[in-house]
Design an enzyme around this catalytic site. Structure first.
Site, PDB file in Angstrom:
ATOM      1  N   HIS A  99      -6.107  -1.364  -9.347  1.00  0.00           N
ATOM      2  CA  HIS A  99      -4.831  -1.688  -8.699  1.00  0.00           C
ATOM      3  C   HIS A  99      -3.660  -1.498  -9.671  1.00  0.00           C
ATOM      4  O   HIS A  99      -2.671  -0.825  -9.339  1.00  0.00           O
ATOM      5  CB  HIS A  99      -4.880  -3.142  -8.203  1.00  0.00           C
ATOM      6  N   GLU A 100      -3.763  -2.077 -10.862  1.00  0.00           N
ATOM      7  CA  GLU A 100      -2.654  -1.979 -11.814  1.00  0.00           C
ATOM      8  C   GLU A 100      -2.468  -0.548 -12.311  1.00  0.00           C
ATOM      9  O   GLU A 100      -1.340  -0.099 -12.524  1.00  0.00           O
ATOM     10  CB  GLU A 100      -2.874  -2.932 -12.991  1.00  0.00           C
ATOM     11  N   HIS A 103      -0.539   1.519  -9.795  1.00  0.00           N
ATOM     12  CA  HIS A 103       0.902   1.236  -9.807  1.00  0.00           C
ATOM     13  C   HIS A 103       1.674   2.202 -10.704  1.00  0.00           C
ATOM     14  O   HIS A 103       2.896   2.343 -10.547  1.00  0.00           O
ATOM     15  CB  HIS A 103       1.161  -0.182 -10.295  1.00  0.00           C
ATOM     16  N   GLU A 122       2.862  -2.550  -3.508  1.00  0.00           N
ATOM     17  CA  GLU A 122       1.643  -3.352  -3.467  1.00  0.00           C
ATOM     18  C   GLU A 122       0.626  -2.866  -2.431  1.00  0.00           C
ATOM     19  O   GLU A 122      -0.581  -2.898  -2.680  1.00  0.00           O
ATOM     20  CB  GLU A 122       1.998  -4.820  -3.218  1.00  0.00           C
TER      21      GLU A 122
END
Length: 221
Positions: A99-100, A103, A122
């Protein structure tokens, strides 16, 4: 909110990612061996996301693990922030690692133009982590994730604040709706238009707004 300064006596662990990309991680020394395991899939994730979305947008990547308990991670640009409570030595938090990293494309390169569009950060990073599981574990895993999330939203959404993702209230900007319902929005689009068109949409959107700002209306267009 994508800039941080971390000061500690870290152990630096480096490796080379796709296309020679430098990966440098900074771990508290007493958990460094476990952290190597937890972040050991980073290079493969970068390769997958680069193929799926477009080339990795910055000159380096890695993570810094703060020697404290935060209860969250943050996509600080080129050096995502984690804390020691995320370290297991068993890669138990692979979804957050993906997820990070995602980003860096959606949030750090394509940045939102207005806070109500935070789902563009998000929801996209959430769906990217699901795509990673589809890639690494197979389509059945993705179907299982989608079913669990949809069931949770359908049955618990009204009680836990899973609001529609497109216009969150100022008092609860990062509510789970922008994450989970944002991810479901992208999956619904994928099911509607099919894989070929969906992934072309995502790549064109990323390419068009890289190193700039975008709104929900831009994505729809």
């Amino acid at each position: 909110y994508l800039v941080t300064v971390a000061i500690d006596d870290f152990e630096m662990v480096t490796e080379t990612g796709p296309e020679g990309l430098p990966i440098r991680n900074f771990f508290p020394k007493d958990v460094a061996d476990m952290a190597r395991v937890d972040f050991g899939g980073t290079a493969d994730m970068i390769a997958f996301f680069s193929e799926t979305f477009g080339p990795y947008p910055f000159e380096a990547y890695g993570v810094v693990v703060a020697d404290t308990r935060l209860g969250f991670a943050l996509e600080t640009q080129t050096l995502s922030l984690f804390s020691r409570d995320s370290i297991s030595g068993q890669a138990l938090d692979e979804e957050t690692v993906a997820h990070e990293l995602a980003h860096q494309w959606f949030g750090n390169s394509v940045s939102l133009a207005e806070w109500p569009d935070i789902w563009l950060n998000e929801g996209f990073a959430t769906y990217a982590s699901w795509l990673w599981f589809e890639h690494s574990e197979g389509a059945e895993t993705l179907r299982g994730v989608i079913y669990q999330v949809y069931d949770y939203v359908a049955h618990q959404g009204s009680t836990v604040g899973l609001l529609p993702p497109g216009n969150p209230p100022r008092s609860d900007l990062f509510n789970y709706g922008v994450y989970l319902r944002g991810g479901l929005t992208l999956h619904a689009l994928r099911e509607r238009v099919g894989d070929e068109i969906f992934f072309k949409i995502i790549r064109v959107y990323y390419d068009r707004f890289a190193y700039g700002n975008a709104t929900t209306e831009d994505f729809i267009a």
